[in-house]
Motif scaffolding. Structure first.
Motif, PDB file in Angstrom:
ATOM      1  N   THR A  18       0.851  -1.200   0.000  1.00 32.93           N
ATOM      2  CA  THR A  18       0.000   0.000   0.000  1.00 32.93           C
ATOM      3  C   THR A  18       0.881   1.243   0.000  1.00 32.93           C
ATOM      4  OG1 THR A  18      -0.069  -0.235   2.374  1.00 32.93           O
ATOM      5  CG2 THR A  18      -2.058  -0.897   1.171  1.00 32.93           C
ATOM      6  N   LEU A  19       0.501   2.176  -0.843  1.00 36.93           N
ATOM      7  CA  LEU A  19       1.237   3.434  -0.905  1.00 36.93           C
ATOM      8  C   LEU A  19       0.339   4.531  -0.354  1.00 36.93           C
ATOM      9  CD1 LEU A  19       2.743   3.275  -4.512  1.00 36.93           C
ATOM     10  CD2 LEU A  19       3.917   2.863  -2.374  1.00 36.93           C
ATOM     11  N   THR A  20       0.945   5.478   0.321  1.00 41.46           N
ATOM     12  CA  THR A  20       0.140   6.595   0.801  1.00 41.46           C
ATOM     13  C   THR A  20      -0.133   7.517  -0.390  1.00 41.46           C
ATOM     14  OG1 THR A  20       2.052   7.964   1.265  1.00 41.46           O
ATOM     15  CG2 THR A  20       1.308   6.507   3.047  1.00 41.46           C
ATOM     16  N   VAL A  21      -1.134   8.371  -0.236  1.00 39.03           N
ATOM     17  CA  VAL A  21      -1.476   9.314  -1.301  1.00 39.03           C
ATOM     18  C   VAL A  21      -0.257  10.187  -1.625  1.00 39.03           C
ATOM     19  CG1 VAL A  21      -2.973  11.272  -1.894  1.00 39.03           C
ATOM     20  CG2 VAL A  21      -3.893   9.316  -0.645  1.00 39.03           C
ATOM     21  N   ILE A  22       0.452  10.594  -0.571  1.00 41.02           N
ATOM     22  CA  ILE A  22       1.634  11.449  -0.762  1.00 41.02           C
ATOM     23  C   ILE A  22       2.704  10.707  -1.571  1.00 41.02           C
ATOM     24  CG2 ILE A  22       3.595  12.502   0.487  1.00 41.02           C
ATOM     25  CD1 ILE A  22       1.154  14.249   0.603  1.00 41.02           C
ATOM     26  N   GLU A  23       2.890   9.414  -1.282  1.00 39.14           N
ATOM     27  CA  GLU A  23       3.907   8.640  -2.023  1.00 39.14           C
ATOM     28  C   GLU A  23       3.527   8.501  -3.497  1.00 39.14           C
ATOM     29  OE1 GLU A  23       5.868   5.732   1.377  1.00 39.14           O
ATOM     30  OE2 GLU A  23       3.927   5.198   0.527  1.00 39.14           O
TER      31      GLU A  23
ATOM     32  N   ILE B  53      22.813  10.358  -4.593  1.00 37.96           N
ATOM     33  CA  ILE B  53      22.173  11.384  -3.751  1.00 37.96           C
ATOM     34  C   ILE B  53      22.947  12.721  -3.762  1.00 37.96           C
ATOM     35  CG2 ILE B  53      21.511  11.957  -1.361  1.00 37.96           C
ATOM     36  CD1 ILE B  53      20.455   9.085  -1.115  1.00 37.96           C
ATOM     37  N   PRO B  54      24.306  12.715  -3.692  1.00 37.06           N
ATOM     38  CA  PRO B  54      24.995  14.020  -3.736  1.00 37.06           C
ATOM     39  C   PRO B  54      24.636  14.855  -4.969  1.00 37.06           C
ATOM     40  CG  PRO B  54      26.498  12.329  -2.982  1.00 37.06           C
ATOM     41  CD  PRO B  54      25.252  11.614  -3.411  1.00 37.06           C
ATOM     42  N   THR B  55      24.431  14.211  -6.133  1.00 38.01           N
ATOM     43  CA  THR B  55      24.025  14.995  -7.319  1.00 38.01           C
ATOM     44  C   THR B  55      22.620  15.549  -7.122  1.00 38.01           C
ATOM     45  OG1 THR B  55      25.253  13.506  -8.793  1.00 38.01           O
ATOM     46  CG2 THR B  55      23.698  14.991  -9.832  1.00 38.01           C
ATOM     47  N   VAL B  56      21.686  14.703  -6.694  1.00 40.73           N
ATOM     48  CA  VAL B  56      20.300  15.190  -6.625  1.00 40.73           C
ATOM     49  C   VAL B  56      20.102  16.199  -5.491  1.00 40.73           C
ATOM     50  CG1 VAL B  56      19.317  13.223  -7.848  1.00 40.73           C
ATOM     51  CG2 VAL B  56      19.395  13.159  -5.369  1.00 40.73           C
TER      52      VAL B  56
ATOM     53  N   ASP C 280      14.380  12.805  -1.566  1.00 35.40           N
ATOM     54  CA  ASP C 280      13.475  12.066  -0.670  1.00 35.40           C
ATOM     55  C   ASP C 280      13.166  10.684  -1.228  1.00 35.40           C
ATOM     56  OD1 ASP C 280      12.209  14.400   1.235  1.00 35.40           O
ATOM     57  OD2 ASP C 280      12.822  15.106  -0.732  1.00 35.40           O
ATOM     58  N   VAL C 281      12.957  10.649  -2.555  1.00 34.74           N
ATOM     59  CA  VAL C 281      12.601   9.394  -3.206  1.00 34.74           C
ATOM     60  C   VAL C 281      13.735   8.379  -3.057  1.00 34.74           C
ATOM     61  CG1 VAL C 281      12.308   8.494  -5.552  1.00 34.74           C
ATOM     62  CG2 VAL C 281      10.967  10.441  -4.814  1.00 34.74           C
ATOM     63  N   LEU C 282      14.971   8.850  -3.202  1.00 37.80           N
ATOM     64  CA  LEU C 282      16.124   7.940  -3.106  1.00 37.80           C
ATOM     65  C   LEU C 282      16.432   7.581  -1.656  1.00 37.80           C
ATOM     66  CD1 LEU C 282      18.170   9.688  -5.857  1.00 37.80           C
ATOM     67  CD2 LEU C 282      17.670   7.247  -5.874  1.00 37.80           C
ATOM     68  N   GLU C 283      16.318   8.567  -0.773  1.00 37.08           N
ATOM     69  CA  GLU C 283      16.646   8.302   0.635  1.00 37.08           C
ATOM     70  C   GLU C 283      15.660   7.323   1.260  1.00 37.08           C
ATOM     71  OE1 GLU C 283      16.980  12.318   1.981  1.00 37.08           O
ATOM     72  OE2 GLU C 283      19.160  12.322   1.731  1.00 37.08           O
ATOM     73  N   SER C 284      14.414   7.370   0.799  1.00 37.53           N
ATOM     74  CA  SER C 284      13.403   6.476   1.389  1.00 37.53           C
ATOM     75  C   SER C 284      13.435   5.081   0.757  1.00 37.53           C
ATOM     76  CB  SER C 284      12.019   7.074   1.191  1.00 37.53           C
ATOM     77  OG  SER C 284      11.765   7.147  -0.199  1.00 37.53           O
TER      78      SER C 284
END
Ligand SMILES: C[S@@+](CC[C@H](N)C(=O)[O-])C[C@H]1O[C@@H](n2cnc3c(N)ncnc32)[C@H](O)[C@@H]1O
Length: 305
Positions: free
Chosen positions: A196-201, A245-248, A288-292
């Motif tokens: 299940t994904l949250t609406v925010i995700e 992540i350092p680039t993004v 955020d997408v990569l860190e999570s």
């Protein structure tokens, strides 16, 4: 700053529905890259690289943009041919990758393919000064300009994500590659799917994709299966999600500064093309997408059976 807060900031500046409903035909993709030619040059790479760096030390440096090419270099060295070794780059962009490789390997013939009317004119300029770099206009779902078993190595950097028919691309690559030829893919994907994904995700995924005009970031496991099913073995893979992540983070910083312009940012959004301004949205959310773990980035090397 949490994701919900970030989405609220985006909402203050952009029409979110307009972004997530954007069309992503090859013509739209070409226009996106045509419009962003200068922006990528100004804000990302003066050498013309249109991909993220892979940072193996703690801080981003320009040379990190060459890191995906090191894997390609390694496998060009392993490619043996009774004739000249032939290397094909799908989605060559501004031709910066081959511009670099063609000088390292003057004895190898390089072919770079990209969509017409996008940024391929810059690849042609890069190729004009090299006698082992040929630029071809076309769509990577159709490699009919190449004969069966005529190429030793095919690579594609940060571009297979644009395809909704990755098995078609893999089938074409398998056709043009010689037996035991290599197929190297460097790209971003969605992470392991959660039940299940949250609406925010869900909204974050859509915004990141459409900000870069990608229709649907598929899970890595699915794309890998698509390639393996077309007659390939996986010979190595590296999860470099944390290393991009350092680039993004740099993109996020620019986006944050942009939003801090307040009224001026709103004016810029009004007058400049969406293809340019919507990048801010992806840039703001990518860390955020990569860190999570919700987004991942892999270097994968396949060999044709
Ligand atoms: C992020 S850029 C990467 C460019 C280059 N690979 C690099 O590393 O600098 C994505 C490229 O994919 C190309 N592209 C997207 N869909 C394509 C397709 N169906 N056929 C050929 N090229 C495509 C775009 O035109 C664009 O140049």
């Amino acid at each position: 700053m949490n994701l919900e807060h970030k989405i609220n900031i985006i909402r203050k500046f952009f029409d979110i529905d307009k972004i997530i409903n954007k069309s992503t035909t090859p013509e739209d993709i070409s226009r996106y890259y045509r419009v962003n030619k200068l922006a990528y040059w100004l804000f990302h790479s003066k050498e013309g690289f249109v991909h993220v760096g892979i940072t193996r030390e703690d801080k981003f440096k320009k040379e990190d943009l060459l890191e995906p090419l090191k894997k390609v270099e390694e496998y060009i060295r392993k490619s043996k041919s009774s004739q000249k070794v032939k290397v094909l780059e799908l989605a060559t962009g501004k031709g910066a990758n081959i511009n670099y490789l063609a000088q390292v390997f003057p004895e190898v013939d390089f072919f770079g393919l990209d969509l017409p009317s996008g940024q391929v004119d810059l690849a042609k300029i890069a190729a004009a000064s090299l006698n082992n770099f040929q630029v071809i206009e076309g769509d990577f779902h159709d490699l009919s300009q190449f004969e069966d078993q005529s190429v030793d190595l095919v690579f594609i950097i940060e571009s297979l994500c644009y395809s909704d028919y990755k098995s078609v691309v893999a089938k074409e690559v398998s056709r043009v590659l010689k037996k035991e030829g290599y197929f190297i893919i460097v790209d971003g994907y969605s992470g392991p799917s959660k039940e299940t994904l949250t609406v925010i995700e869900i909204l974050t995924k859509k915004l990141v994709e459409k900000g870069m005009l990608v229709n649907n970031l598929e899970p890595y496991s699915k794309v890998k299966r698509d390639v393996l099913n077309e007659g390939f073995d996986l010979i190595e893979e590296e999860d470099v999600s944390k290393l991009v992540i350092p680039t993004v983070k740099r993109f996020e910083k620019s986006a944050d500064l942009f939003f801090k312009l307040g009224f001026l940012a709103k004016l810029i959004i009004k007058v400049l093309p969406d293809e340019f301004t919507h990048n801010v949205v992806s840039g703001f959310l990518l860390p955020d997408v990569l860190e999570s773990g919700y987004g991942v980035y892999f270097i994968s090397v396949f060999r044709k059976k």
